[in-house]
Design a protein around this motif. Sequence first.
Motif, PDB file in Angstrom:
ATOM      1  N   CYS A  45     -45.447   7.354  38.961  1.00  0.00           N
ATOM      2  CA  CYS A  45     -45.899   7.953  40.219  1.00  0.00           C
ATOM      3  C   CYS A  45     -46.043   9.471  40.045  1.00  0.00           C
ATOM      4  N   PHE A  47     -44.296  11.868  41.378  1.00  0.00           N
ATOM      5  CA  PHE A  47     -42.999  12.489  41.114  1.00  0.00           C
ATOM      6  C   PHE A  47     -42.655  12.387  39.631  1.00  0.00           C
ATOM      7  N   CYS A  70     -35.021   6.771  41.851  1.00  0.00           N
ATOM      8  CA  CYS A  70     -36.121   7.668  41.441  1.00  0.00           C
ATOM      9  C   CYS A  70     -35.689   8.442  40.194  1.00  0.00           C
ATOM     10  N   ASN A  73     -35.441   6.144  37.180  1.00  0.00           N
ATOM     11  CA  ASN A  73     -36.728   5.803  36.568  1.00  0.00           C
ATOM     12  C   ASN A  73     -37.226   6.877  35.625  1.00  0.00           C
ATOM     13  N   THR A 130     -39.236  13.382  46.710  1.00  0.00           N
ATOM     14  CA  THR A 130     -39.642  12.001  46.399  1.00  0.00           C
ATOM     15  C   THR A 130     -40.157  11.346  47.685  1.00  0.00           C
TER      16      THR A 130
HETATM   17  S1  SF4 Z   1     -39.712   5.873  45.413  1.00  0.00           S
HETATM   18 FE1  SF4 Z   1     -39.319   7.388  43.764  1.00  0.00          FE
HETATM   19  S2  SF4 Z   1     -39.955   6.371  41.861  1.00  0.00           S
HETATM   20 FE2  SF4 Z   1     -40.837   5.167  43.578  1.00  0.00          FE
HETATM   21  S3  SF4 Z   1     -42.929   5.981  43.876  1.00  0.00           S
HETATM   22 FE3  SF4 Z   1     -41.561   7.145  45.248  1.00  0.00          FE
HETATM   23  S4  SF4 Z   1     -40.890   8.963  44.076  1.00  0.00           S
HETATM   24 FE4  SF4 Z   1     -41.778   7.488  42.609  1.00  0.00          FE
END
Ligand code: SF4
Length: 471
Positions: A45, A47, A70, A73, A130
């Motif tokens: 994504c 972020f 987040c 990941n 995020t």
């Molecule tokens: S929840 Fe976190 S990891 Fe998932 S898309 Fe949003 S920012 Fe990205």
Amino acid sequence: MSALKQRIDSLLVEPGCATNQAKSDKARKEGCKKPLTPGAAAGGCAFDGAKIALQPVVDVAHLVHGPIACEGNSWDSRHVYSSGPQIYRTGFTTDMAEFDVIYGGEKRLYRAIKEIIDKVNPPAIFVYQTCLPAMIGDDVEGVCKAASAKFGTPVIPVNAPGFAGSKNLGNKLGGEALLDHVVGTLEPEYTTDCDINLIGEYNVVGEFWQVKPLFDELGIRVLATFCGDARYRDIAGSHRAKAAIMLCSQALINIARKMDERYDIPFFEGSFYGIADMSDCLRRISRLLVERGAPADLPARAEALIAREEARAWARLEKYRARLAGKRVLLFTGGVKSWSVVSALQEVGMEIVGTSMRKSTQSDRAKVVEIMGTDAHMFDELPPREMYRMLKESQADVMLSGGRSQFVALKAKTPWVEINQERHHAYAGYDGVVNLVAEIDKALYNPIWSQVRQPAPWELTEGWGERVAAE
Ligand code: SF4
């Protein structure tokens, strides 16, 4: 229109992007949004993209404001190395949960910033927005501003919530955070006529250290990298560089273009992959620096260094030439590597049967045609099924790709070499070409391939073929 929407719209029509320039006015207004395929991995994504671009700043604390997943990941997803501070590898997160959705996460963020300053006192904190806090309306920029004023430590908001778009867009949003809040805020201790910035160099598995000694020998000082093995202070003072090399055009073109406009830092796009491209980079930066006031003998010194290093690299490659000549390579990468690695492999006599143009610009495509003499081997998409068929039918002897497609190669019992960001070997500069060729040689001549291609013992039992057909 929100500030984030305005920022995204401006990035989607980036004038420095060759892909944008090649579009019609109507197509350009529509931006680069590509609908994601439901169920398919989206490749990270926004972020994640911002974090990848900025996490190599090694002396700052990277604080993710959001649910812990987040940060989980994105943490340490690339092997970017530091020559000193290790704080960038600590995963800081506000770990938002249900109550924060109801009451808001701003206080929690402020407390987290204070705790980081109390415990590790970094030169700066990067706070990543995020999806969750963006959706509930947390004023991350306001909290960062208040914390900066209160604690006297720069707290930099990185406004790239995941839903904003792709990983590539996130790279650029990360770059915007540096342009808005960091670049130009401090002065370097001293400057020289040979100061440069490297934009889009992340020091993956220490690749920056393979090229830095070459610049050092020529008296060219790397004032700042964006952002491999970077220090906060270096980036803050990077506006005093005399020139820049942009190494990954898709990722941080906005930084290169805007620093040229704001601070008169001319740049060109180069690559450290491959002997010819490394030499080309040294030649071009030497000439550019002379135009900007560097000593006039710099290009001649660069030529002497290039001659010595090329001779050394060719001598080291010689033992692989006979073993690799004529071997067919399927290259499944993208961006600048789609052409710079092509020329590196052709240099040792390998044949490229295909190179993917994912995430590549128009100029990347033009370079592939220039190097290969045709566009016949370029492909935009290669679904796993088609990739498997190619490998199974022995249309390639080895595949070079990222980790996600490794299992297709392994299933087809084909040698495979990791070439993307998860790689464990450094492929930049003259030494990097030798490393890459050595890894390909190791993969190709690994005795495991002749073993796994033998039929399994049960496949040799009587009636095996009929039993499989009956099932
Ligand atoms: S929840 Fe976190 S990891 Fe998932 S898309 Fe949003 S920012 Fe990205």
